[in-house]
Design an enzyme around this catalytic site. Structure first.
Site: not given
Ligand code: FBP
Length: 251
Positions: A142, A174-176
């Site tokens: 995500a 998670v990627k942010t």
């Protein structure tokens, strides 16, 4: 015994680390934003292959062209999208998980603009995508990107919130956004209890500047990077990807 999903995840994140090549920018930003840069999917496939990316993140059409003409490269298929021509800060479902399976995807990617006025749509879509990923044993990546007043922000508190939300909602990875310093990014990583990847961001002028970001993000505890512009916008893209890999992948 490992589940199919765990095996797929391990294939992407060997030893818990990965370098992913992101190439969804012609959808997100438009080809006109990349004048002078060759956006041929096969060039990108060759960079991913020769630079030893663990997987390529693309939309389904790009994935198909690469699969048919280049061969077997591990794909994470992005199933949400929007164009930058739209004033609305929302990514809708543009591809089904079934289509992604059809081209042999080993992971699914979806974006949520956390805090945007259309957040509820993306959270509802995420629930649907998660369910299909669960049923098909596909890891879900995500992209949890904070927005304030529908504008991008890298403010640490909003990035922390977005990353934590992804973990709480049960995505696999998670990627942010990078928050600008190792110290601030440590807080993001610490509170996100699933593996966290840093997004590359706009191309830095000097490659050393970008490699320092990678080093700092990894020493802050990130599990890897999903990088696009800082690789394929450079003339020495393959070499750059190798240098990033040297930093990310544990020896
Ligand atoms: P980059 O390394 O080029 O930043 O790519 C990562 C990515 O998440 C892409 O998948 C996506 O297209 C882009 O960043 C979105 O960037 P932005 O939020 O700045 O529009």
């Amino acid at each position: 015994m490992l589940s199919i999903k765990e095996k797929r995840l391990r294939r992407i994140m060997k030893e818990g680390r990965c370098v992913l090549l992101a190439f969804d920018h012609a959808v997100e930003h438009g080809p006109h934003k990349y004048e002078g840069v060759c956006l041929d999917p096969l060039r990108i496939a060759s960079i991913a292959d020769k630079g030893k990316a663990d997987a390529l993140i693309v939309h389904i059409g790009t994935g198909r062209i690469i699969k048919e003409n280049y061969g077997k490269i591990p794909f994470i298929i992005k199933v949400t999208g929007r164009t930058s021509l739209s004033p609305t800060m929302v990514q809708e479902i543009v591809t089904t998980v079934d289509e992604a399976i059809d081209i042999g995807a080993i992971g699914i990617a979806a974006t949520v603009y956390v805090g945007s006025s259309m957040e509820y749509v993306m959270l509802r879509n995420l629930a649907e995508i998660k369910l299909r990923c669960l049923q098909e044993e596909l890891p879900l990546f995500a992209f949890m990107y904070p927005r304030v007043n529908d504008k991008k922000t890298t403010n640490v508190n909003f990035v922390r919130y977005a990353a934590r939300l992804g973990a709480e909602l049960g995505v696999d990875v998670v990627k942010t956004y990078y928050t600008g310093s190792k110290e601030s990014f440590e807080r993001v990583v610490k509170e996100c209890f699933v593996p966290l990847l840093v997004a590359g961001g706009i191309k830095t002028e000097r490659e050393e500047e970008f490699l320092k970001i990678v080093k700092d993000a990894i020493s802050a505890g990130a599990s890897g990077i999903a990088v696009g512009r800082n690789v394929w916008m450079r003339d020495d893209a393959i070499e750059m990807l190798r240098k990033i890999r040297e930093i990310v992948v544990k020896k």
